[in-house]
Structures are given as C-alpha cells and as structure tokens.
Design a protein around this motif. Structure first.
Motif, mmCIF file in Angstrom:
data_model
loop_
_atom_site.group_PDB
_atom_site.id
_atom_site.type_symbol
_atom_site.label_atom_id
_atom_site.label_comp_id
_atom_site.label_asym_id
_atom_site.label_seq_id
_atom_site.Cartn_x
_atom_site.Cartn_y
_atom_site.Cartn_z
ATOM 1 N N LEU A 78 0.830 -1.204 0.000
ATOM 2 C CA LEU A 78 0.000 0.000 0.000
ATOM 3 C C LEU A 78 0.867 1.258 0.000
ATOM 4 O O LEU A 78 0.547 2.240 -0.674
ATOM 5 C CB LEU A 78 -0.949 -0.002 1.198
ATOM 6 C CG LEU A 78 -1.915 1.186 1.304
ATOM 7 C CD1 LEU A 78 -2.729 1.367 0.036
ATOM 8 C CD2 LEU A 78 -2.835 1.019 2.520
ATOM 9 N N ALA A 79 1.969 1.226 0.738
ATOM 10 C CA ALA A 79 2.896 2.360 0.727
ATOM 11 C C ALA A 79 3.412 2.609 -0.691
ATOM 12 O O ALA A 79 3.461 3.765 -1.162
ATOM 13 C CB ALA A 79 4.056 2.106 1.686
ATOM 14 N N GLY A 80 3.793 1.541 -1.394
ATOM 15 C CA GLY A 80 4.259 1.693 -2.765
ATOM 16 C C GLY A 80 3.166 2.206 -3.678
ATOM 17 O O GLY A 80 3.421 3.053 -4.563
ATOM 18 N N GLY B 93 -1.914 -5.353 -5.509
ATOM 19 C CA GLY B 93 -1.320 -6.501 -6.175
ATOM 20 C C GLY B 93 -0.337 -6.145 -7.263
ATOM 21 O O GLY B 93 0.309 -7.036 -7.829
ATOM 22 N N SER B 94 -0.210 -4.857 -7.574
ATOM 23 C CA SER B 94 0.626 -4.482 -8.717
ATOM 24 C C SER B 94 1.689 -3.446 -8.384
ATOM 25 O O SER B 94 2.381 -2.972 -9.277
ATOM 26 C CB SER B 94 -0.274 -3.934 -9.831
ATOM 27 O OG SER B 94 -1.010 -2.806 -9.367
ATOM 28 N N SER B 95 1.813 -3.082 -7.125
ATOM 29 C CA SER B 95 2.727 -2.004 -6.784
ATOM 30 C C SER B 95 4.029 -2.543 -6.193
ATOM 31 O O SER B 95 4.112 -3.693 -5.755
ATOM 32 C CB SER B 95 2.068 -1.066 -5.759
ATOM 33 O OG SER B 95 1.723 -1.776 -4.592
ATOM 34 N N GLU B 96 5.029 -1.689 -6.180
ATOM 35 C CA GLU B 96 6.299 -2.013 -5.522
ATOM 36 C C GLU B 96 6.070 -2.128 -4.024
ATOM 37 O O GLU B 96 5.323 -1.350 -3.427
ATOM 38 C CB GLU B 96 7.315 -0.909 -5.808
ATOM 39 C CG GLU B 96 8.642 -1.082 -5.097
ATOM 40 C CD GLU B 96 9.538 0.136 -5.230
ATOM 41 O OE1 GLU B 96 10.651 0.100 -4.678
ATOM 42 O OE2 GLU B 96 9.108 1.121 -5.871
ATOM 43 N N ILE B 97 6.709 -3.110 -3.403
ATOM 44 C CA ILE B 97 6.572 -3.298 -1.956
ATOM 45 C C ILE B 97 7.722 -2.579 -1.265
ATOM 46 O O ILE B 97 8.888 -2.937 -1.455
ATOM 47 C CB ILE B 97 6.552 -4.791 -1.600
ATOM 48 C CG1 ILE B 97 5.336 -5.466 -2.230
ATOM 49 C CG2 ILE B 97 6.551 -4.971 -0.087
ATOM 50 C CD1 ILE B 97 5.243 -6.954 -1.968
ATOM 51 N N LEU B 98 7.389 -1.563 -0.486
ATOM 52 C CA LEU B 98 8.420 -0.784 0.199
ATOM 53 C C LEU B 98 8.887 -1.491 1.464
ATOM 54 O O LEU B 98 8.069 -2.034 2.227
ATOM 55 C CB LEU B 98 7.896 0.607 0.562
ATOM 56 C CG LEU B 98 7.509 1.550 -0.581
ATOM 57 C CD1 LEU B 98 7.235 2.944 -0.022
ATOM 58 C CD2 LEU B 98 8.568 1.611 -1.665
ATOM 59 N N ALA B 99 10.180 -1.441 1.719
ATOM 60 C CA ALA B 99 10.760 -2.000 2.937
ATOM 61 C C ALA B 99 10.458 -1.084 4.115
ATOM 62 O O ALA B 99 10.077 0.082 3.936
ATOM 63 C CB ALA B 99 12.274 -2.152 2.751
#
Length: 503
Positions: free
Chosen positions: A44-46, A139-145
């Motif tokens: 969600l952040a991404g 489901g389609s965004s970059e996952i931020l650490a």
C-alpha cells in the motif's frame, strides 16, 4: 514489571512486532498474519507513492472499518506521507472542511460516500480514489521495505470532533504514536495471545490506538462496525475476544444487554472519553467477573494521560489514576506552581506523548501548547488541558470538570459531573448530562437531561437528589429523552444538547 522501552521508532515498524505466522488483523476481507500485514503495508505504501504524492503529502481515508482503513496508518508512515483519518459518520460539509484544512492530496473512500460530496467539497488538488481501486493497486505495486523515518516526522493529523468551533487537526509524530502504542500495551499488559475487538472509530485517537497498541504487543485486532450490543456479543463469542475498549455511552449500552456465558471470555475492559459512574462500574463487575477494568483519561493533544490500576477501582471508583508511561501529569495553579493535595488546578501533561500542535493554527496552538510548569521533570512544551483536576494524599488524580463546562449558579461553581453521577447513582437514570442555562435570578440554572431506566419517575429522582446533593446543586429543569445524542466518536454530544436548550 520491566519498564517499557522509551526509544521511539518509525510507526510502520509496528508491523514487525508479532511472529510472522501469528494473527494480526481480522476484517471482513479475511485474516492477516504478521507476515501478511507487513507485506500489505509495504504494498500500500508503494501504491500511494505511485500516485505521484510528494513526501509529507496528506492522505485522507473516509472509510468504514475495512482492511484498507486498518493498513493506512502504517502504510502512510512507511511512504513518508501524513495520514488523515476521517470519521465515516461525518457528512459532506465536515469532510469538505477537513480536506481543505489539511490540504489532502488524496481521498480514499467508497463510491457511495464519494457520491454524497457536493460541488466544491473536493478541493481541486485532491484526487479521489475509490477503495476498490486501492485494493487492486496492492497486487501491482512495488513493496516498500520498513522505513527509516525520523521519529519526530509528522505521521498523522487527527481532527477533533469540533464540539466548539470547526474541527482542528492535531499533529502527531511517529514518536507520539509509537510511544503511545508501547505505553498502552505495557500498562494494559497486552500479550500476543490477546484478541482486541475494535469498536471505536479508527479516526478517534482512542480507537486508532486499539490497532497500534495491539500490534505493539504482537496481538490480534478485530475492527468491527456494529449496530447493536448483540453484534458485539456475537463478535466476542466468534473471535474469542479478550479485550474491549469503550466510552461511557457504549458501556451503558453493553451492560443493558444479555451476555450469558460470553461475558466470561473477556479479560480486560477499558474506558476513556468520560468518567464511568460508580454504579456502571459495579454493574460491569457483576457482568464481567473475569475482566479487569481500566478507567483512563486522555486528550487528543497528548493521547493518553492517566489510567487507574484495576486493583484500585473498587476502592477509588472516581479516580482517573496516575500517569501512564512516558507521561508526566501536573495539577497546576494559575501561576504554574503545583497545587497541594486536595486543591483543584489545571491538569497539565508533559513528556514525549505531547503532540506537535494544531495544523496551520499557530494562535490556538499557542493557547494550548505552552512551556511546562517550572517543576516539570520533562520540561519543554506541555499541554495545558483546560480541565480541572485534583490529587489526593496518595497521589491519585481525580477529574473535576472542564473549566468552560462549570455551572455558575447563585454564586456557586457546580461541576456537572457531580450532578450527572448522582442522577445515575439513583438507579432511575441510565445516562445524564447536566449543564447551565441562563436564568435571570440565579445567573445560571441547572438543567439535567436524562434517559430514564424504565418509566420516568421524576418525583422519585428529585427526592433522591435532594437527599444526596446540596440545595444549590439541585436541577431546576429535568428534561427526559428516549435517546441521547452521540458525537461521531460515540460520546454524549453535549454541544448538540446545549444548542437545543439555547435555541
């Protein structure tokens, strides 16, 4: 008990507090373990950053208690954005004010709510995103650490209910919210085995902390939109809930319901947003014999100030207790010196839970956020609450009243709380609000607005009050209501009643 860690961290790191396969969140969309919570917070952040928002942009969520609503506090923090939760009960004009005042760049809401906004309600630079679209983005965004945010960075704007004047946004940092979560998890002794039913609005500091403190403890939270006490009872049974938090009107509703054996599942009951009458506490004791009761006092500008240890509730049912971890509470005279035991003064809260002030409102910030009293351990900026309190010889605090709520009648200052508690203690009244109304002879007369238990028995109530209260505290007017108005946060709406009486 070991003292809680006073070192603040970025708020989104709460998703890392539980075991990867332990339950973290249960909503209508299903259950998430901590590994799933961490993954979706990052996704969600991404997705939010994919909307072109700049660091520090405000993201408003006008939603019921869904998975999206629950993820937003941590996802905004991870993305370097500022979360602005909007109570789903608010109408378009109130929402328009919050969007304009906060300068929100994004509004996440459902299609039905979006359709209620009128022309000009949605600022031109605020992009609407329907909740369904937001769920697809996961489901389609970059996952931020996990973020490396400065704990002093702004993480959220929580808008007060606006009972006097328009709602104002309280600025909360990562540190404010992290330490608030750690503090509550510590003194409530929450554990990974706990399952917390989230009944309060997630736009309310007390309600949102149900998420954050549960995750701080590695436990599981079940946010619930409910219509009746029966919905709550069914949820407690279905999810084997251990912990309930409420405000006084909610507790009155719950103790009037038929719980049966389900009541024995609860281990922990908490209250804030107003003092529980002793009669309500006694009934809670009878109905929930396995549960500890935690009366608490707080204000949005510093989140939580005090709690009363459950072991002291029976002996001191009127007390709001002592300072929570990371808070220093001073009862101050008008010159800033500390009041003596038994002497009333202004409740002042110092320490790292103190918010950063009001958003874009330096004048009102300067009124409420001022230098701590000279004897303060923490020093720095403190919240001068405007509430009157006193401390007894043992160090326990007692709420007296808000200064602006005190009734001035025939030269006497009357705390409305005393009149209200006496009315409820009669057993003839379920809920009560006392306030002053203009009177040519008295200056102010006392009006008591009450919801009866069963039939209205005004003569019996007046006789009881005459036995329990001095003459100058007797209500001139008793006004009966089948239902009492509630604010969006579930508290008794005193301002609505005041406007009704003075119209």
């Amino acid at each position: 008990m070991q003292a809680p860690d006073p070192t603040p961290k970025p708020l989104d790191h709460l998703a890392l507090r539980g075991a990867a396969d332990a339950p973290a969140l249960v909503t209508r969309e299903g259950a998430l373990d901590y590994a799933g919570l961490e993954r979706l917070v990052g996704a969600l952040a991404g997705a939010l950053l994919g909307k072109g928002l700049l660091p520090g942009s405000r993201v408003a969520g006008w939603l019921p208690k869904t998975r999206m609503t629950s993820l937003l506090p941590l996802a905004c923090a991870r993305a370097g954005l500022v979360h602005v939760p909007v109570n789903p009960l608010l109408k378009h004009a109130q929402v328009a004010h919050i969007l304009a005042d906060s300068g929100a760049g994004l509004l996440i809401t459902g299609a039905a709510r979006l359709a209620t906004l009128e022309g000009g309600d949605l600022p031109g630079d605020c992009a609407p995103v329907e909740e369904e679209e937001g769920a697809t983005m996961l489901g389609s965004s970059e996952i931020l650490a996990p973020s490396s945010a400065d704990p002093d960075d702004l993480a959220a704007l929580l808008y007060t209910s606006g009972s006097t004047g328009r709602p104002k946004g309280v600025m909360l940092s990562h540190a404010n919210m992290w330490l608030g979560a750690i503090s509550v998890a510590h003194y409530l002794r929450l554990s990974p085995d706990d399952r917390v039913l989230g009944l309060l609005p997630l736009s309310f500091d007390y309600g949102q902390n149900q998420l954050l403190s549960t995750w701080a403890a590695g436990g599981s939270v079940i946010p619930l939109d409910y219509l009746s006490a029966r919905d709550v009872i069914r949820a407690v049974e279905r999810h084997d809930v251990t912990t309930l938090a409420g405000v006084p009107p909610l507790w009155v509703q719950l103790i009037e319901a038929e719980w049966g054996g389900t009541a024995y599942r609860l281990r922990r009951l908490t209250n804030s947003g107003g003092r529980l009458p002793a009669s309500v506490i006694r009934r809670m004791r009878e109905m929930f014999p396995a549960a500890e009761i935690y009366p608490m006092y707080g204000l949005t500008e510093a989140f939580r100030s005090t709690y009363l240890d459950p072991s002291l509730v029976d002996e001191h049912p009127g007390s709001i207790g002592t300072a929570v971890p990371f808070a220093e509470i001073i009862v101050a005279r008008s010159d800033g010196s500390e009041a003596a035991p038994g002497e009333a003064g202004e409740l002042v809260h110092a320490g790292p839970l103190v918010a950063k002030g009001y958003w874009n409102d330096p004048a009102r910030t300067a009124e409420r956020f001022r230098a701590a009293p000279p004897g303060s351990h923490y020093g720095g900026v403190a919240v001068w609450s405007g509430d009157t309190a006193k401390r007894d010889e043992a160090g326990l605090l007692y709420f007296v009243s808000r200064e602006d709520a005190m009734i001035k009648t025939s030269g006497n200052r009357v705390s409305p709380t005393e009149v209200e508690e006496a009315a409820v203690a009669s057993g003839l009244v379920a809920e009560a609000v006392a306030m002053g109304v203009p009177d040519d002879r008295l200056g102010q007369a006392i009006a008591l607005i009450a919801r009866p238990v069963g039939e209205r028995r005004e003569a019996d109530l007046r006789n009881y009050l005459k036995r329990e209260l001095p003459n100058f505290m007797q209500p001139t007017h008793i006004l009966w209501r089948a239902e009492m108005p509630k604010s969006p946060n579930g508290k008794l709406d005193r301002e609505a009643l005041r406007q009704e009486l003075t119209a």
